[in-house]
Design a protein around this motif. Structure first.
Motif, short mmCIF file in Angstrom:
data_model
loop_
_atom_site.label_atom_id
_atom_site.label_comp_id
_atom_site.label_asym_id
_atom_site.label_seq_id
_atom_site.Cartn_x
_atom_site.Cartn_y
_atom_site.Cartn_z
N TRP A 1 0.69 -1.20 -0.09
CA TRP A 1 -0.03 -0.19 0.18
C TRP A 1 0.86 1.32 0.00
CZ3 TRP A 1 0.06 3.96 3.33
CH2 TRP A 1 0.58 3.45 4.80
N GLU B 1 -8.08 7.63 -2.47
CA GLU B 1 -6.95 7.52 -1.83
C GLU B 1 -7.10 7.25 -0.09
OE1 GLU B 1 -3.28 10.25 -2.57
OE2 GLU B 1 -3.94 10.73 -0.31
N VAL C 1 -6.51 3.45 -0.12
CA VAL C 1 -4.72 3.27 0.26
C VAL C 1 -4.19 3.71 1.42
CG1 VAL C 1 -2.70 3.78 -1.32
CG2 VAL C 1 -4.88 3.94 -2.37
N LEU D 1 -6.04 2.13 -6.91
CA LEU D 1 -6.19 2.57 -5.57
C LEU D 1 -7.21 1.63 -5.00
CD1 LEU D 1 -6.36 6.42 -5.96
CD2 LEU D 1 -4.43 5.00 -5.63
#
Lengths: 707, 325
Positions: free
Chosen positions: A136, A186, A190, A424
């Motif tokens: 990640w 994001e 992530v 993502l």
């Protein structure tokens, strides 16, 4: 397939074509009809279509031919081009788009190569070195690199200028919904570090992008802007109920700086500025007290709430005789105490109400499930019939519906977004990883990931300035990428040398030798037909196109055979040089010179019945036939010419040894003719038999002569 | 949204873009072939750069010859005769469009012509108004003058049967837009005629062993076999395990999947995966995009329609364009 209809793309806006790729609308699909302006006077007799580069569609519209002489000069038709899947709403200009497209290439390529090396490490069952980052973290780096291309929105509420005429700061740069969508992806998929303080990240996100969702609906942002325009006409700002209303709204969505810097009573301002926030840090210029650990935060939060309750019930309010101020401040305390009704009336958009819940009612909300149910509640309270594309994406994310997230990325933000945001999505969810990598029969055996990359690459191919980056994406597609790349390359014009070299370089990079040869052949033929014979031979040689080269050599041969004047020979000289450079293809210059000499002698011998010339011709003949550089396909024509020498009236010119050599050559030739790639010379059908007979006769004569 | 690329002369009846989309050839009622170029590859404004008179009667169809054989077109004129024209610059003279070959036919008119390349050989399929199909081969790849008739047959599934002369109004041919050399040479052909057996689209493949063309598939359901075919289009295949072919009849646009492994009779499996109806108009033309995912069509209603399959393999109309003044 996603994102092909016009406007159904990045920033497609509310007028985007509905239903692209959205799994739940496949049956009730109604396609949009777009006007195509051609400017012709009716009647129109016919329309025809042709696909240009990538996604560009060319439409020819023909008027009914006019026989009326008066209308002479009337336009007979128009050809127009539409590029499908391109942004239409102008949020991002074409030039900016190209910048984003080019900028995202290297982060994308880097991530792919990291993915490949990680995969090969795990295949070898090696554990990555302890210095390696978690996956990640690589995706995070990629996300940051891409995010930086999309512009910086951190200016929306950055500073509050003291000038009372500027309640709201000037924005240096308009935030884009693309950036907003990217940040959402994001933060949810992530950024593992911020998972603990996701609600606070959403508070920041809304502060940055509130202006975007005010396009169709009123928001706190739009109210602020509106009020700012009227502020100059106000004498005492505190007298205006709208001022208090706005300050409360700003407080409700967590824009504390605006609240505290706009002349509040000290006690309230201090309380607001001491608001505990569960987040590791806060940007400069923003206020609140940050806590990383939950227990510390809980303690501070309780203390803070106790102070508010105390202030709410203090004697201060009796002394405050300015009604608007008193009511406004009391209202703000209710917000901070988490009064749902007040929060609901102070906010406009459901997302704002949602954020206010995080700030003042449920600061500990964690986990997508509870975030989703809270969102549903807020959505019901402030229902909108046509939600903004960012909100649709948000609902998809909170609802943990990966298909919807992909569909919304595609339909709301276009092919670029979906092709890049898949990284993502898959970083954050195993289900998503399975969903996008599963090979689907309905898609001809490819995965969703590959499909979206192909579609994006096709869009890139539509423009002269972007097609060259399409190969990066195509080569990341396991199954069909190379197929599309080959077609893309075969559609590139090759007339310009510069462009041809560029295309050949791409072929070399991806080891597409067949395509490379094909392009060189096309180029060679183009030059050949346009009289640039040297160029033509060069490219055909590069392509190893033996069929065409021997065709050219054969034309040369004919020309040398027909004309001995030397004039046309000169014309071909450059060509002979070129053809000769590779030797075996056309026999080289040496052969052609020898052949010319042979033909000259032969002609002399024939026309003057000159025995010396005939003997010279025999020498030339033997030299030609002994020489390894004489192409095999020329043997028979030479021998056929030599029939005149073989049947020389004055006696055999060619001795037994020489005749045997020629017979051997003939034998070799008969064997070679059985090979499929043998090229027959254009000679009478009986030529071979004729030569054979003449050689046999000559052998007999020569043996007799030598006895 | 739309960008104007070129303005055509009064009387223009047909147009065709070359392989790279950098040249446009148009034909007109007075028998003129016009070529449009943009000059600069970056430019999107195309101007007429040369004209040639290619026939006495009007040009009804222009087809580009594959670029491996130079810049050349085939023109079908109103009388149904076929001629080939190519751009040449001979002996330091200026570039000119020159006649390279005419194909004379006694009575039957040429309805459609399409070119395919097999290894280095250029092949030409011609469909005639009497229902005959002829396949020619170019003898010398350097010039378009000499053609050999390689095969002549009728569009029937039973290749032995022979029908009396038919009367056909239109025909549509489309080669398999293959890239590699490994594949068999094949094309699909459908007729719009008064002879039911000829109409349905058949896929023809060249049998290298026996050096003959054989029908390997019929793209029509048993009850639709007599339907007149307006247009066929073979999609580029960038890696699917099957081929996709669109066939337009008065019932709509059928999307067919064609398997790649022949059965014991040498037939390929076929499946009609969609019938795109609700499209009243007669289809004029169909074109697949470069990935074979989107089909663009035009028809008598004057609309341009785009068709796509969704993620579940369901075909639908994705968008439409209505040409307006």
């Amino acid at each position: 397939m996603p994102g092909l209809a016009p406007g159904d793309s990045a920033g497609g806006g509310p007028d985007s074509v509905n239903g692209t790729l959205v799994p739940y609308s496949s049956d009730s699909h109604v396609s949009a009809i777009y006007p195509l302006r051609h400017g012709l006077n009716p009647p129109i007799s016919r329309v025809s279509v042709s696909w240009g580069r990538g996604n560009s569609l060319r439409v020819s519209v023909f008027r009914q031919p006019d026989s009326d002489p008066k209308s002479d000069g009337e336009v007979g038709g128009k050809v127009v081009e539409v590029t499908l899947g391109k942004s239409r709403d102008g949020e991002i200009s074409d030039a900016q788009w190209r910048k984003i497209a080019y900028g995202s290439v290297s982060p994308f390529a880097l991530l792919q190569s990291r993915k490949n090396s990680t995969a090969s490490l795990s295949r070898m069952q090696l554990s990555p070195s302890p210095y390696h980052l978690e996956w990640w973290e690589y995706v995070m780096e990629y996300s940051k690199d891409i995010g930086s291309l999309l512009g910086d929105p951190k200016t929306a509420l950055a500073t509050l200028i003291e000038d009372p005429n500027e309640v709201f700061p000037k924005k240096v740069e308009e935030p884009s919904s693309l950036k907003a969508a990217w940040e959402l992806m994001e933060m949810f998929y992530v950024d593992k570090l911020s998972q603990a303080w996701l609600p606070e990240r959403l508070v920041d996100w809304l502060a940055d992008y509130n202006s975007l969702i005010s396009i169709d609906l009123p928001t706190v942002h739009s109210k602020l802007v509106e009020f700012q325009n009227q502020i100059v006409t106000l004498q005492v700002i505190e007298d205006d109920p709208r001022y208090w209303d706005l300050i409360s709204s700003a407080l409700a969505v967590g824009w504390l700086e605006i609240v505290t810097e706009n002349g509040l009573v000290e006690a309230v301002a201090v309380l607001i500025s001491k608001m505990p926030r569960m987040r590791p840090a806060i940007d400069a210029g923003k206020i609140g007290e940050c806590f990383k650990a939950k227990p510390d935060f809980v303690k501070a939060w309780e203390r803070w709430r106790a102070q508010i309750t105390k202030l709410d019930s203090s004697a201060f309010w009796i002394q405050c005789d300015h009604r608007q101020t008193r009511e406004g401040l009391k209202n703000m305390l209710q917000i901070m105490l988490g009064n749902v009704d007040v929060l609901c009336s102070s906010t406009c958009h459901w997302m704002e109400l949602y954020i206010s819940h995080f700030l003042y009612i449920r600061p500990f909300t964690a986990g997508l499930e509870s975030m989703y149910s809270l969102a549903q509640k807020c959505f019901r309270l402030k229902h909108t019939s046509n939600p903004h594309k960012l909100m649709r994406l948000m609902i998809g994310i909170l609802g943990e519906n990966n298909e919807v997230v992909l569909a919304e990325c595609s339909r709301g933000f276009g092919t670029w977004m979906v092709a890049h945001a898949i990284e993502l999505l898959t970083a954050g969810s195993n289900e998503a990883d399975i969903l996008v990598h599963e090979e689907r029969e309905d898609l001809g055996g490819i995965s969703l990931e590959e499909l979206h990359r192909l579609v994006y690459a096709q869009l890139l191919s539509s423009h002269l300035l972007t097609w060259q980056i399409a190969p990066i994406y195509l080569t990341s597609c396991m199954r069909q990428g190379m197929g599309l790349l080959e077609i893309l390359l075969l559609k590139q014009p090759v007339q310009e040398n510069q462009m041809l070299l560029k295309n050949l370089e791409i072929c070399r990079l991806y080891e597409l030798d067949g395509i490379s040869s094909h392009l060189m052949e096309i180029s060679g033929m183009y030059h050949w037909k346009h009289g640039r014979k040297g160029c033509a031979v060069f490219w055909l040689q590069q392509a190893h196109d033996e069929v065409r080269l021997s065709g050219i050599a054969s034309q040369l041969f004919d020309s040398v055979g027909k004309s001995i004047s030397g004039e046309s020979f000169k014309q071909w000289e450059g060509l002979i040089e070129l053809l000769g450079s590779e030797g075996q293809l056309a026999g080289g210059l040496d052969f052609l010179h020898k052949y010319r000499d042979f033909k000259k002698c032969l002609q002399h011998a024939e026309s003057r019945k000159d025995a010396d010339a005939a003997r010279q011709a025999v020498e030339s003949l033997m030299s030609l036939m002994r020489n390894a550089s004489t192409p095999q396909r020329f043997w028979l024509p030479i021998l056929y010419d030599a029939v005149k020498l073989l049947s020389w009236d004055e006696g055999p010119l060619i001795n037994v040894g020489q005749t045997n050599l020629l017979l051997n050559k003939l034998q070799e030739l008969s064997v070679a003719r059985l090979r499929p790639d043998f090229v027959e010379a254009e000679l009478p059908t009986q030529a071979l038999n004729h030569v054979r007979y003449s050689l046999a006769t000559n052998l007999g004569r020569a043996i007799l002569g030598e006895l | 949204m739309e960008k104007s690329l070129a303005t055509l002369d009064n009387g223009t009846t047909c147009s065709s873009w070359n392989y790279s989309g950098q040249r446009l050839a148009t034909g007109s009622v007075d028998g003129t072939l016009s070529i449009f170029d943009s000059g600069d590859p970056a430019s999107t404004s195309f101007k007429c750069t040369s004209k040639a008179r290619v026939g006495e009667s009007g040009v009804v169809k222009v087809v580009w010859i594959p670029p491996l054989f130079g810049d050349a077109v085939a023109c079908i004129d109103g009388n149904g005769s076929l001629s080939l024209w190519e751009e040449l610059a001979e002996d330091a003279q200026a570039v000119e469009w020159k006649h390279s070959k005419s194909f004379q036919s006694n009575s039957a008119k040429v309805l459609d012509v399409q070119f395919g390349v097999f290894r280095t050989i250029l092949k030409m399929v011609v469909a005639y108004s009497d229902g005959q199909v002829k396949v020619y081969e170019l003898s010398n790849p350097l010039e378009l003058k000499n053609w050999q008739l390689q095969a002549e047959f009728q569009n029937l599934t039973d290749s032995v049967a022979k029908l009396a002369k038919a009367s056909c109004f239109s025909a549509s041919i489309c080669w398999n837009p293959q890239r590699g050399d490994g594949q068999e040479l094949s094309f699909v052909l459908g007729f719009n005629s008064d002879t039911p057996q000829l109409n349905s689209s058949k896929v023809w493949e060249f049998d290298l062993d026996h050096q003959r063309w054989v029908p390997v598939a019929e793209l029509a359901l048993p009850e639709d076999r007599k339907d007149q075919v307006f247009s066929v289009a073979w999609a580029p295949n960038i890696g699917r395990p099957y081929e996709v072919i669109a066939v337009a009849t008065h019932k709509g646009i059928a999307i067919w999947h064609l398997g790649s492994n022949p059965d014991t009779d040498g037939r390929l499996s076929v499946e009609r995966v969609a019938l795109l109806s609700g499209y009243e108009a007669e289809v004029w033309q169909m074109e697949w995009d470069m990935s074979g995912m989107t089909l663009a069509t035009t028809g008598t209603d004057g609309m341009v329609r785009l068709w796509q399959s969704n993620l579940n393999g369901i075909w639908h109309e994705q968008a439409a364009f209505e040409p307006t003044t």
